[in-house]
Design an enzyme around this catalytic site. Structure first.
Site, PDB file in Angstrom:
ATOM      1  N   SER A   1      -8.512  -5.536   4.129  1.00  0.00           N
ATOM      2  CA  SER A   1      -8.908  -5.172   2.759  1.00  0.00           C
ATOM      3  C   SER A   1      -9.138  -6.380   1.844  1.00  0.00           C
ATOM      4  O   SER A   1      -8.660  -6.398   0.705  1.00  0.00           O
ATOM      5  CB  SER A   1      -7.888  -4.224   2.135  1.00  0.00           C
ATOM      6  OG  SER A   1      -7.857  -3.008   2.827  1.00  0.00           O
TER       7      SER A   1
ATOM      8  N   ASN B   1      -9.985  -2.722  -6.976  1.00  0.00           N
ATOM      9  CA  ASN B   1      -9.183  -1.754  -7.741  1.00  0.00           C
ATOM     10  C   ASN B   1      -9.716  -1.514  -9.155  1.00  0.00           C
ATOM     11  O   ASN B   1      -9.390  -0.504  -9.776  1.00  0.00           O
ATOM     12  CB  ASN B   1      -7.714  -2.207  -7.832  1.00  0.00           C
ATOM     13  CG  ASN B   1      -6.959  -2.078  -6.527  1.00  0.00           C
ATOM     14  OD1 ASN B   1      -5.971  -2.769  -6.306  1.00  0.00           O
ATOM     15  ND2 ASN B   1      -7.380  -1.199  -5.639  1.00  0.00           N
TER      16      ASN B   1
ATOM     17  N   TRP C   1       2.961   7.955  -1.999  1.00  0.00           N
ATOM     18  CA  TRP C   1       4.385   8.167  -2.288  1.00  0.00           C
ATOM     19  C   TRP C   1       4.531   9.137  -3.463  1.00  0.00           C
ATOM     20  O   TRP C   1       5.339  10.070  -3.416  1.00  0.00           O
ATOM     21  CB  TRP C   1       5.036   6.816  -2.635  1.00  0.00           C
ATOM     22  CG  TRP C   1       6.505   6.877  -2.902  1.00  0.00           C
ATOM     23  CD1 TRP C   1       7.520   6.678  -2.012  1.00  0.00           C
ATOM     24  CD2 TRP C   1       7.140   7.154  -4.164  1.00  0.00           C
ATOM     25  NE1 TRP C   1       8.742   6.812  -2.632  1.00  0.00           N
ATOM     26  CE2 TRP C   1       8.529   7.100  -3.946  1.00  0.00           C
ATOM     27  CE3 TRP C   1       6.670   7.434  -5.453  1.00  0.00           C
ATOM     28  CZ2 TRP C   1       9.454   7.322  -4.965  1.00  0.00           C
ATOM     29  CZ3 TRP C   1       7.588   7.666  -6.472  1.00  0.00           C
ATOM     30  CH2 TRP C   1       8.964   7.604  -6.216  1.00  0.00           C
TER      31      TRP C   1
ATOM     32  N   ASP D   1       0.838  -1.207   0.000  1.00  0.00           N
ATOM     33  CA  ASP D   1       0.000   0.000   0.000  1.00  0.00           C
ATOM     34  C   ASP D   1       0.873   1.257   0.000  1.00  0.00           C
ATOM     35  O   ASP D   1       1.998   1.230   0.474  1.00  0.00           O
ATOM     36  CB  ASP D   1      -0.910  -0.030   1.242  1.00  0.00           C
ATOM     37  CG  ASP D   1      -2.100   0.892   1.104  1.00  0.00           C
ATOM     38  OD1 ASP D   1      -2.308   1.452   0.004  1.00  0.00           O
ATOM     39  OD2 ASP D   1      -2.819   1.066   2.099  1.00  0.00           O
ATOM     40  N   GLY D   2       0.305   2.331  -0.523  1.00  0.00           N
ATOM     41  CA  GLY D   2       0.951   3.645  -0.401  1.00  0.00           C
ATOM     42  C   GLY D   2       1.651   4.145  -1.654  1.00  0.00           C
ATOM     43  O   GLY D   2       2.332   5.173  -1.595  1.00  0.00           O
ATOM     44  N   ASN D   3       1.466   3.458  -2.773  1.00  0.00           N
ATOM     45  CA  ASN D   3       2.103   3.936  -4.012  1.00  0.00           C
ATOM     46  C   ASN D   3       1.593   5.326  -4.375  1.00  0.00           C
ATOM     47  O   ASN D   3       2.365   6.190  -4.780  1.00  0.00           O
ATOM     48  CB  ASN D   3       1.784   2.989  -5.179  1.00  0.00           C
ATOM     49  CG  ASN D   3       2.422   1.634  -5.027  1.00  0.00           C
ATOM     50  OD1 ASN D   3       3.236   1.426  -4.132  1.00  0.00           O
ATOM     51  ND2 ASN D   3       2.046   0.703  -5.889  1.00  0.00           N
TER      52      ASN D   3
ATOM     53  N   SER E   1      -6.504  -5.531  -6.568  1.00  0.00           N
ATOM     54  CA  SER E   1      -7.658  -6.179  -5.927  1.00  0.00           C
ATOM     55  C   SER E   1      -8.878  -6.098  -6.831  1.00  0.00           C
ATOM     56  O   SER E   1      -8.932  -5.282  -7.765  1.00  0.00           O
ATOM     57  CB  SER E   1      -7.966  -5.502  -4.590  1.00  0.00           C
ATOM     58  OG  SER E   1      -8.547  -4.227  -4.814  1.00  0.00           O
ATOM     59  N   THR E   2      -9.861  -6.928  -6.519  1.00  0.00           N
ATOM     60  CA  THR E   2     -11.134  -6.885  -7.242  1.00  0.00           C
ATOM     61  C   THR E   2     -11.693  -5.458  -7.194  1.00  0.00           C
ATOM     62  O   THR E   2     -12.226  -4.951  -8.179  1.00  0.00           O
ATOM     63  CB  THR E   2     -12.132  -7.853  -6.553  1.00  0.00           C
ATOM     64  OG1 THR E   2     -11.497  -9.130  -6.463  1.00  0.00           O
ATOM     65  CG2 THR E   2     -13.414  -7.992  -7.312  1.00  0.00           C
TER      66      THR E   2
HETATM   67  C1  FPP Z   1      -1.678   0.292  -3.371  1.00  0.00           C
HETATM   68  O1  FPP Z   1      -1.254   1.635  -3.341  1.00  0.00           O
HETATM   69  C2  FPP Z   1      -1.039  -0.406  -4.466  1.00  0.00           C
HETATM   70  C3  FPP Z   1      -1.688  -0.902  -5.563  1.00  0.00           C
HETATM   71  C4  FPP Z   1      -3.141  -0.782  -5.750  1.00  0.00           C
HETATM   72  C5  FPP Z   1      -0.951  -1.550  -6.656  1.00  0.00           C
HETATM   73  C6  FPP Z   1       0.240  -2.385  -6.299  1.00  0.00           C
HETATM   74  C7  FPP Z   1       1.039  -2.547  -7.528  1.00  0.00           C
HETATM   75  C8  FPP Z   1       2.389  -2.510  -7.621  1.00  0.00           C
HETATM   76  C9  FPP Z   1       3.286  -2.446  -6.461  1.00  0.00           C
HETATM   77  C10 FPP Z   1       3.085  -2.478  -8.941  1.00  0.00           C
HETATM   78  C11 FPP Z   1       3.095  -3.656  -9.777  1.00  0.00           C
HETATM   79  C12 FPP Z   1       3.151  -4.987  -9.118  1.00  0.00           C
HETATM   80  C13 FPP Z   1       3.879  -6.034  -9.575  1.00  0.00           C
HETATM   81  C14 FPP Z   1       3.723  -7.377  -8.959  1.00  0.00           C
HETATM   82  C15 FPP Z   1       4.835  -5.861 -10.685  1.00  0.00           C
HETATM   83  P1  FPP Z   1      -2.342   2.752  -3.496  1.00  0.00           P
HETATM   84  O2  FPP Z   1      -2.374   3.186  -4.911  1.00  0.00           O
HETATM   85  O3  FPP Z   1      -3.646   2.312  -2.938  1.00  0.00           O
HETATM   86  O4  FPP Z   1      -1.715   3.887  -2.610  1.00  0.00           O
HETATM   87  P2  FPP Z   1      -2.473   5.008  -1.795  1.00  0.00           P
HETATM   88  O5  FPP Z   1      -3.280   4.308  -0.753  1.00  0.00           O
HETATM   89  O6  FPP Z   1      -1.358   5.800  -1.239  1.00  0.00           O
HETATM   90  O7  FPP Z   1      -3.300   5.774  -2.779  1.00  0.00           O
END
Ligand code: FPP
Length: 237
Positions: A188, A64, A21, A16-18, A61-62
């Site tokens: 989640s 997402n 970030w 979580d947290g992309n 996730s489903t």
């Molecule tokens: C949650 O962060 C992360 C995701 C929904 C996607 C995860 C995907 C990756 C790490 C990249 C690709 C994966 C592989 C296996 C190559 P968020 O977007 O919900 O962050 P936020 O809560 O800060 O908005």
């Protein structure tokens, strides 16, 4: 090593947290996912070095699917690219790749890349990396029930073992430790059945910054846990 350390075979991670970030750097959310994919590579390597046998990563996730189209397209492009460009390298590193999730919603070319990755790496006996893609725990339990119902299995023969054997993780040990990054402390809809007795580790670090050092901290915290599986301490080991 601590002799009373609980066994550790399977670590699962809610990455979580992309988005946060990226936001903190004034970048688009997809840039955070891209950096998150780099962290995936780092952590597969670190987990293998730490002797972990199974690593499950919650990539999509489903729920997402309900994100803005631009983000869904960006994430799918990243996953497509990851599968295409990393499969051979993973194979060389003796990694077995397995994708779990609702395949009916994935595009034909991603399905072909999954097929190729799983077939190429299926006999590898280094770490098994499960990528949860279009996955949710409720979806997993539902599809298991549907498979069971389709076989007209007698009511009394429906056991916990039978349900486990029809989940997308059939044959994979249950996660010992589930890590969630970025400060949220919730499940989640991840590995609901399989995580019944998992230990949890939460960190405020956003997934793109996750590294071997934080994994080591999580493993250290896990080594201190007293896993009893509902029994008394004297009975549990
Ligand atoms: C949650 O962060 C992360 C995701 C929904 C996607 C995860 C995907 C990756 C790490 C990249 C690709 C994966 C592989 C296996 C190559 P968020 O977007 O919900 O962050 P936020 O809560 O800060 O908005």
């Amino acid at each position: 090593m601590n002799p009373s350390m609980p066994a550790l075979q399977h670590v699962a991670i809610i990455m979580d947290g992309n988005g946060r970030w990226a936001q903190a750097r004034g970048l688009p959310r997809v840039a955070g996912h891209k950096q998150g994919a780099e962290a995936v590579e780092r952590i597969v390597r670190a987990a293998k070095e730490a002797g972990i046998n199974y690593l499950t990563l919650f990539a999509f996730s489903t729920e997402n699917w309900k994100r803005p189209e631009e983000e869904v397209t960006g994430l799918m492009a990243l996953l497509r690219q990851y599968l295409r460009s990393k499969t051979v390298e993973m194979h060389k590193n003796n990694v077995r790749l397995k994708i779990i999730g609702d395949r009916t919603r994935l595009s034909a070319d991603i399905l072909a890349s999954i097929d190729n990755a799983e077939t190429l790496t299926r006999d590898n006996d280094g770490i098994t990396v499960l990528i949860a893609l279009s996955y949710s725990g409720r979806w997993d339990i539902t599809q298991a029930m549907q498979k069971i119902a389709a076989q007209n299995i007698a009511f009394g023969d429906i056991t916990e073992e039978l349900i486990s054997a029809h989940l997308s993780t059939a044959g994979i040990p249950e996660p010992d430790l589930i890590i969630r990054t970025s400060g949220e402390q919730r499940v989640s809809n991840f590995l609901l059945w399989q995580g019944a007795y998992s230990e949890y580790f939460f960190t405020d670090v956003h997934w793109p910054d996750f590294d071997a050092g934080i994994l080591a901290l999580a493993l250290q915290a896990y080594s201190q846990r007293d896993r009893r599986f509902g029994k008394l301490r004297v009975q549990a080991s």
